[in-house]
Design a protein around this motif. Structure first.
Motif, PDB file in Angstrom:
ATOM      1  N   HIS A   1       0.825  -1.209   0.000  1.00  0.00           N
ATOM      2  CA  HIS A   1       0.000   0.000   0.000  1.00  0.00           C
ATOM      3  C   HIS A   1       0.863   1.264   0.000  1.00  0.00           C
ATOM      4  O   HIS A   1       2.058   1.231   0.327  1.00  0.00           O
TER       5      HIS A   1
ATOM      6  N   LEU B   1      -9.576   0.475   4.670  1.00  0.00           N
ATOM      7  CA  LEU B   1      -8.399   0.508   5.520  1.00  0.00           C
ATOM      8  C   LEU B   1      -8.139  -0.874   6.092  1.00  0.00           C
ATOM      9  O   LEU B   1      -9.069  -1.595   6.458  1.00  0.00           O
TER      10      LEU B   1
ATOM     11  N   SER C   1      -3.810   1.673   3.333  1.00  0.00           N
ATOM     12  CA  SER C   1      -4.749   1.529   2.219  1.00  0.00           C
ATOM     13  C   SER C   1      -3.973   1.700   0.932  1.00  0.00           C
ATOM     14  O   SER C   1      -2.835   2.189   0.954  1.00  0.00           O
TER      15      SER C   1
END
Lengths: 114, 113
Positions: free
Chosen positions: A29, A103, A94
């Protein structure tokens, strides 16, 4: 296993101590977050890093200092905290970019300030 | 600013009862909506999410939620709860391209065997 690892899981510190919380994500992420979870209160967003740039600082006292050296690591440096700062500190990640999306949370670091 | 209101802070049900947890948000534009669950001693995990399309969203473990735009609501439902559903449930919203999610205070659900 969430893909987001927080250390330490528990921390007790005095008001004059300096300590740090660490968060590492293995999900590829590009955005990382610090939230504060206190009893009987909503989760409070503290800091957001999107592609290593801090994009959000929700009026957090300067005794909390975030650091994001790369997209996989996030730190929260703690200095001269107050007893009311005792809480569960949650890290999340995220995919990043314009929309937050889902999330992914770590298990949290339980902080007690004496 | 966005905000989320969860009406029930504590809910106690018996096994096999039906569940509905209320969630209302305040934001006039396009929103993404989420329900998260936190089982005792575990991390927050996603139950379900709504971004667009069918307003009735199905999630894990038999949960579903309905987005009603006119009511600014995103209530969570389950037709028959189990003891293992005992947990804290959080509604969250993201709108306007803001970073991060805004969470409600949570609902502590206790299922009695």
């Amino acid at each position: 296993e969430t893909g987001v690892t927080q250390t330490p899981r528990h921390l007790v510190m005095g008001m004059t101590n300096k300590k740090s919380l660490k968060c590492e994500q293995h999900l590829g992420h590009n955005a990382m977050y610090w939230y504060k979870q206190s009893a009987k209160k909503p989760l409070e967003l503290m800091f957001v890093y999107n592609f290593k740039e801090q994009t959000e600082n929700n009026s957090v006292p300067s005794r909390f200092s975030p650091e994001c050296p790369n997209s996989s690591h996030l730190f929260l440096h703690l200095h001269t905290l107050q007893p009311e700062d005792s809480a569960l500190y949650l890290c999340a990640s995220s995919p990043g970019g314009k929309n937050t999306g889902e999330l992914f949370f770590g298990e949290g670091s339980r902080l007690t300030v004496l | 600013a966005q905000s989320v209101s969860q009406h029930n802070h504590h809910v106690i049900l018996s096994e096999a009862a039906s569940l509905e947890l209320g969630c209302n948000y305040s934001y006039g534009g396009t929103v993404n909506l989420f329900w998260y669950v936190q089982y005792p001693g575990q991390h927050l995990q996603l139950l379900l999410k709504y971004f667009s399309g069918d307003p009735l969203v199905k999630g894990i473990k038999g949960f579903e939620a309905e987005f009603i735009k006119s009511k600014f609501s995103f209530n969570l439902r389950k037709p028959s709860v189990q003891w293992s559903d005992t947990a804290e449930y959080f509604c969250a919203v993201n709108g306007g391209g803001a970073d991060g999610l805004t969470f409600g205070k949570g609902t502590h659900l206790i299922i009695q065997p």
